[in-house]
Each structure stands twice: as structure tokens, then as C-alpha cells.
Write an enzyme that holds these catalytic residues in place. Structure first.
Site, PDB file in Angstrom:
ATOM      1  N   GLY A   1       0.817  -1.209   0.000  1.00  0.00           N
ATOM      2  CA  GLY A   1       0.000   0.000   0.000  1.00  0.00           C
ATOM      3  C   GLY A   1       0.849   1.255   0.000  1.00  0.00           C
ATOM      4  O   GLY A   1       0.569   2.213  -0.736  1.00  0.00           O
ATOM      5  N   TYR A   2       1.888   1.250   0.800  1.00  0.00           N
ATOM      6  CA  TYR A   2       2.787   2.403   0.880  1.00  0.00           C
ATOM      7  C   TYR A   2       3.487   2.633  -0.455  1.00  0.00           C
ATOM      8  O   TYR A   2       3.568   3.762  -0.951  1.00  0.00           O
ATOM      9  CB  TYR A   2       3.800   2.176   1.995  1.00  0.00           C
TER      10      TYR A   2
END
Length: 256
Positions: A160-161
Site C-alpha cells: 500500500g505504501y
């Protein structure tokens, strides 16, 4: 008016994620260059914070906003408020962020959604509101995102990052393409491996920490203060012909 290309006297800068780490260091650097600061963070104290004390000790004004960047409505309200201030925002530093670590095969939707909301969607919402006001004002402005080395790479256990920070690189270019004609410079800083809360897990893992250090030509983890020169440059008249750039500040990592 000063002819010094890095002088920010009389400018108003909004810095998100300003309570600690990179955001605090960038807020203090902008204040040292002459800017007054509006600091934003989910848990920022209304009065008496460390960043407030430092900014005011430099002779600049400081005001605080406590805003949770996982709450899009709260971010939209912040943007609306800032866009209608009697004193307009000259500089926006989009630094608020979070990180969640889990292997991709086990990465739950809620972590993905949280990271994308805080690190990408809210950055767009706030930039849109302030950018619209800058366009209407007709006097230009500076918008600076905090990207990441994972704007260029994939990372490990942080899908996600990595996706959000890759999105920040694209958003930087997209906004620059539309807004440079209005005198609004949109750029990003891509910090390397910096000793902050976000990298504590890596620094506490002896093998990962050593592997990272072995690749950094500078031979050390970065410090939050290493962002000072880059943020002042991108916020100042010195960068008036710099737009759509993602600037690594990484001790040489990307050149290795």
C-alpha cells in the site's frame, strides 16, 4: 522585497505531519528562512507543541490544526478553511503519512485503504482546494509533496505504501502539467532511509539495517534535518523554473 533567492519572509506555509519527524524539520527550516507556519497533524497540540516553540523562537508565527488524514471530510474541511483565509497560503507541504507493514499475500483491505487514503487521496484533496485558491489569486505558489524511494522502487512488505508513494510521483507531475502555467510549482522530495518512527522496524532489524547501510554511499541513515535544504529550495524563488520534479534526498542511494 528581498533579492535573496531563498528568502521566504512574508510567506505563509502549511506543513502537514508537522508534529514530529520530517514534517517538524521542514516546518522549522521554512521558519528559519522567514516563513510563518500553519502546522497540521492528527495529534498536534493546539498550543505549546515543540514545533510551535521552535518556530516562534525563530521569530515567526505558528498556528496549529489537528486533522486526521484518514478522514476525507476532515481534510476537505481543512482545505476549504485554508483556501479562504484572509492571508493566503503561499506554500503547501504535503507531508502527512502513515505506513503499514504486512506481506502482500496477507495484507488486509483495511490496511491498504488506510494507507491509500492518508498518503494519496487526502494529499490530492488538500492540494486541489489550495491549488484552486492559488489559481484564483493569480500570484503563483509552491506545492511540495513528500514522496519516497518507493516512488521509484517496490519495497518489501509495504504494498500500500509503495502504491501510494508511486501515486504521489504521478500526482506531482500531473498537477505540474496543469498548474505550472499559473506560476504554481509542484514538486516532491523523495527522502531516503531516514531515522524516523516510520523506519524504526527496519533499524531494529540488524540484517535489514546493515543491508540498507551497505547500499548508502554516504554510509549513514539520514536525519530529518537533511530535508531542510531541499524544502527551502523548492519553497523559494530559487526553484521558480523547477516543476514536476521528484528530488531524491537519499545519501546517494538512487545513484548506487
Amino acid at each position: 522585497m528581498s533579492t535573496h533567492p531563498f528568502d521566504l519572509t512574508g510567506k505563509l506555509a502549511v506543513v502537514t505531519g508537522a508534529k514530529r519527524g520530517l514534517g517538524k524539520a521542514m516546518a522549522e527550516a521554512l521558519a528559519a528562512a522567514g516563513a510563518d507556519i500553519i502546522g497540521v497533524s492528527a495529534t498536534l497540540e493546539p498550543n505549546g507543541s515543540e514545533v510551535e516553540r521552535t518556530v516562534e523562537s525563530l521569530g515567526r508565527s505558528f498556528s496549529a490544526r489537528a486533522v486526521d488524514f484518514s478522514d476525507r471530510d476532515a481534510v476537505r474541511s481543512l482545505g476549504a478553511e485554508l483556501a479562504t483565509l484572509e492571508r493566503p497560503v503561499d506554500i503547501l507541504v504535503n507531508n502527512a503519512g502513515t505506513i503499514e507493514r504486512a506481506p502482500a499475500a496477507e495484507h488486509p483491505d483495511e490496511l491498504w485503504d488506510q494507507v491509500l487514503q492518508v498518503n494519496l487521496s487526502s494529499q490530492f484533496v488538500l492540494s486541489r482546494e489550495i491549488g484552486r485558491a492559488m489559481i484564483a489569486r493569480g500570484m503563483g505558489g509552491k506545492i511540495i509533496f513528500t514522496a519516497s524511494l518507493l516512488s521509484f522502487q517496490g519495497g518489501i512488505n509495504v504494498p500500500g505504501y509503495a502504491a501510494a508513494k508511486s501515486g504521489i510521483a504521478g500526482l506531482t507531475k500531473a498537477l505540474s502539467n496543469e498548474w505550472a502555467v499559473h506560476g504554481i510549482n509542484v514538486n516532491a522530495i523523495a527522502p531516503g532511509y531516514i531515522a524516523t518512527d516510520n523506519t524504526e522496524a527496519l533499524r531494529n532489524d540488524p540484517s535489514r539495517s546493515q543491508a540498507i547501510l551497505d547500499r548508502i554511499p554516504a554510509g549513514r541513515w539520514g536525519a530529518a534535518g537533511d530535508m531542510a535544504g531541499a524544502v527551502v529550495f523548492l519553497a523559494s524563488p530559487a526553484s521558480d523554473y523547477v516543476s514536476g520534479t521528484v528530488l531524491p534526498v537519499d545519501g546517494g542511494w538512487m545513484g548506487r
